[in-house]
Scaffold this motif. Structure first.
Motif, PDB file in Angstrom:
ATOM      1  N   ALA A 227     -21.866  24.021  -6.281  1.00  0.00           N
ATOM      2  CA  ALA A 227     -21.320  22.903  -6.712  1.00  0.00           C
ATOM      3  C   ALA A 227     -22.597  22.078  -7.238  1.00  0.00           C
ATOM      4  O   ALA A 227     -22.415  20.802  -7.482  1.00  0.00           O
ATOM      5  CB  ALA A 227     -20.671  22.190  -5.653  1.00  0.00           C
ATOM      6  N   ARG A 228     -23.733  22.465  -6.816  1.00  0.00           N
ATOM      7  CA  ARG A 228     -25.172  21.792  -7.089  1.00  0.00           C
ATOM      8  C   ARG A 228     -25.111  21.703  -8.369  1.00  0.00           C
ATOM      9  O   ARG A 228     -24.950  22.511  -9.214  1.00  0.00           O
ATOM     10  CB  ARG A 228     -26.169  22.602  -6.529  1.00  0.00           C
ATOM     11  N   LEU A 250     -13.780  29.235  -3.692  1.00  0.00           N
ATOM     12  CA  LEU A 250     -14.023  27.792  -4.025  1.00  0.00           C
ATOM     13  C   LEU A 250     -12.962  26.735  -3.667  1.00  0.00           C
ATOM     14  O   LEU A 250     -13.312  25.820  -2.960  1.00  0.00           O
ATOM     15  CB  LEU A 250     -14.246  27.662  -5.631  1.00  0.00           C
ATOM     16  N   ILE A 255     -13.908  22.956  -3.322  1.00  0.00           N
ATOM     17  CA  ILE A 255     -14.719  22.765  -4.392  1.00  0.00           C
ATOM     18  C   ILE A 255     -13.724  23.010  -5.930  1.00  0.00           C
ATOM     19  O   ILE A 255     -13.323  24.346  -5.868  1.00  0.00           O
ATOM     20  CB  ILE A 255     -16.115  23.568  -4.592  1.00  0.00           C
ATOM     21  N   SER A 256     -13.775  21.961  -6.699  1.00  0.00           N
ATOM     22  CA  SER A 256     -13.162  22.239  -7.766  1.00  0.00           C
ATOM     23  C   SER A 256     -13.879  23.171  -8.943  1.00  0.00           C
ATOM     24  O   SER A 256     -15.028  23.055  -9.014  1.00  0.00           O
ATOM     25  CB  SER A 256     -12.655  21.142  -8.499  1.00  0.00           C
ATOM     26  N   GLN A 259     -16.747  21.633 -10.882  1.00  0.00           N
ATOM     27  CA  GLN A 259     -17.867  21.188 -10.352  1.00  0.00           C
ATOM     28  C   GLN A 259     -18.868  21.954 -10.390  1.00  0.00           C
ATOM     29  O   GLN A 259     -20.175  21.971 -10.135  1.00  0.00           O
ATOM     30  CB  GLN A 259     -17.770  20.836  -8.840  1.00  0.00           C
ATOM     31  N   VAL A 260     -18.435  23.349 -11.006  1.00  0.00           N
ATOM     32  CA  VAL A 260     -19.299  24.467 -11.227  1.00  0.00           C
ATOM     33  C   VAL A 260     -19.868  24.781 -12.691  1.00  0.00           C
ATOM     34  O   VAL A 260     -19.281  25.065 -13.503  1.00  0.00           O
ATOM     35  CB  VAL A 260     -18.489  25.738 -10.764  1.00  0.00           C
ATOM     36  N   TYR A 263     -18.903  27.841 -14.870  1.00  0.00           N
ATOM     37  CA  TYR A 263     -17.861  28.651 -14.521  1.00  0.00           C
ATOM     38  C   TYR A 263     -17.016  29.429 -15.661  1.00  0.00           C
ATOM     39  O   TYR A 263     -16.545  30.471 -15.506  1.00  0.00           O
ATOM     40  CB  TYR A 263     -16.776  27.497 -13.882  1.00  0.00           C
TER      41      TYR A 263
END
Length: 359
Positions: A227-228, A250, A255-256, A259-260, A263
């Motif tokens: 998520a960073r 996730l 974490i959605s 947010q990645v 992905y």
């Protein structure tokens, strides 16, 4: 005419064209550049490729003319090194091979069986549909030149199980993580796994986790780091069990996928994931430890996965499948699986019911 055994292989090739030449293969220069990268000098690379020093330089000069940029840089007291452009060529070729080779091996296996059935009186073979894995690759090598043969097609786990249900294959390969994620993964497979109709052949246990650059410069510790904002992720392809596992991990962390970063960027194989990261195109991705080590990456273990072949109960007793089981249980095959970093072959070849495997 007597049928003479043969082996089919399919390999990727780069072609370059310009206003004066058409479809010139880069195979020779790419092999030479990779050898220079490995040995650190042209003389050693030439010996590895079976080329004289003069011939090796001739190849380099020829393709420098094609590209219009140097492939080698000579520095005082540092010798000769690959130019940045040549380094990019080498890494691009590694990514292409990592991405395409499993699919090409699958196509070659399919073509091999088709032609052998036409040429040979003995058409006996085992049809295996399976998600990509290093123990599966090793099994294909051990079955080459044998009767029965092995026809391998790489599929996602669900595609393989669906093919088995339709009797389009004899064995379907799929993986299940040990621990907390076993139940949701099994629920995903359940429409295609009839406990009464199938038996499971244990292939191997393998370690799956995050790949990161050597030294882990981004200090990635686990899935929460995806998520960073400064972490770029590379995923497995849509429909794969590994991608589904990533989603479960996730979700557990809240974490959605939005947010990645990265992905939706995907690769087809573990090796392609590793090549993607090693070439600097992403910071992390998930796969089997073997691939990370082959590309000099660090590895953060996440789960242990058991890999199985599902087989119909009536098919299990056929001579072809029993012959394959004999190879799987052989010392040579089990030793090759054990040599794959992150693999455990202790139970390779063991047959279980679904209830026994997933109590």
């Amino acid at each position: 005419m007597t049928y003479k055994p043969f082996q089919i292989g399919v390999r990727p090739d780069w072609l370059i064209s310009d206003e004066t030449t058409h479809d010139v293969s880069l195979r020779e220069v790419l092999a030479l550049l990779a050898a220079i990268d490995a040995t650190g000098n042209i003389a050693g690379a030439g010996r590895e490729c079976g080329l004289s020093y003069r011939h090796a330089w001739g190849i380099l000069r020829k393709f420098e003319a094609h590209f219009g940029v140097p492939l080698m840089i000579t520095r005082r007291r540092q010798g000769t090194q690959l130019s940045p452009f040549a380094q990019r060529l080498v890494w691009a070729n590694r990514r292409i091979e990592a991405r395409l080779m499993p699919m090409l091996e699958s196509m070659a296996s399919e073509l091999q069986e088709e032609l052998e059935r036409l040429l040979s009186q003995n058409a006996e073979h085992v049809r295996l549909h399976a998600s990509h894995g290093f123990a599966v690759e090793a099994l294909l090598r051990h079955m080459q030149g044998r009767t029965p043969g092995l026809e391998l097609r790489y599929r996602t786990a669900i595609e393989a199980l669906a093919s088995l249900e339709r009797h389009e294959c004899d064995l379907a390969g799929f993986q299940v993580p040990l621990g907390d994620f076993q139940a949701p993964i099994l629920r995903r497979y359940s429409p295609w796994l009839d406990a009464g109709a199938y038996r499971l052949i244990h292939l191997a246990v393998r370690s799956t986790g995050l790949f990161v650059e050597a030294g882990n410069p981004k200090a990635i510790q686990g899935m929460a780091d995806l998520a960073r904002n400064d972490v770029r992720f590379v995923n497995r392809q849509i429909g794969s069990s590994t991608r589904y596992l990533v989603g479960l991990m996730l979700e557990r962390l809240g974490i959605s996928i939005a947010q990645v970063q990265g992905y939706e960027t995907s690769e087809f194989t573990h090796m392609a994931i590793a090549a993607h990261i090693a070439s600097g195109m992403a910071d992390t991705g998930i796969g089997v430890e073997t691939a990370a080590r082959r590309f000099g990456l660090d590895f953060i273990p996440m789960v242990q996965e058991r890999y199985f072949f599902a087989v119909h109960c009536d098919t299990l007793e056929t001579p072809a499948v029993q012959s394959l089981l004999q190879i799987m249980r052989s010392d040579n095959y089990r030793e090759e699986v054990r040599q794959q970093v992150g693999y455990d072959a202790t139970e390779t070849g063991m047959i279980q019911t679904l209830q026994e495997a997933f109590e």
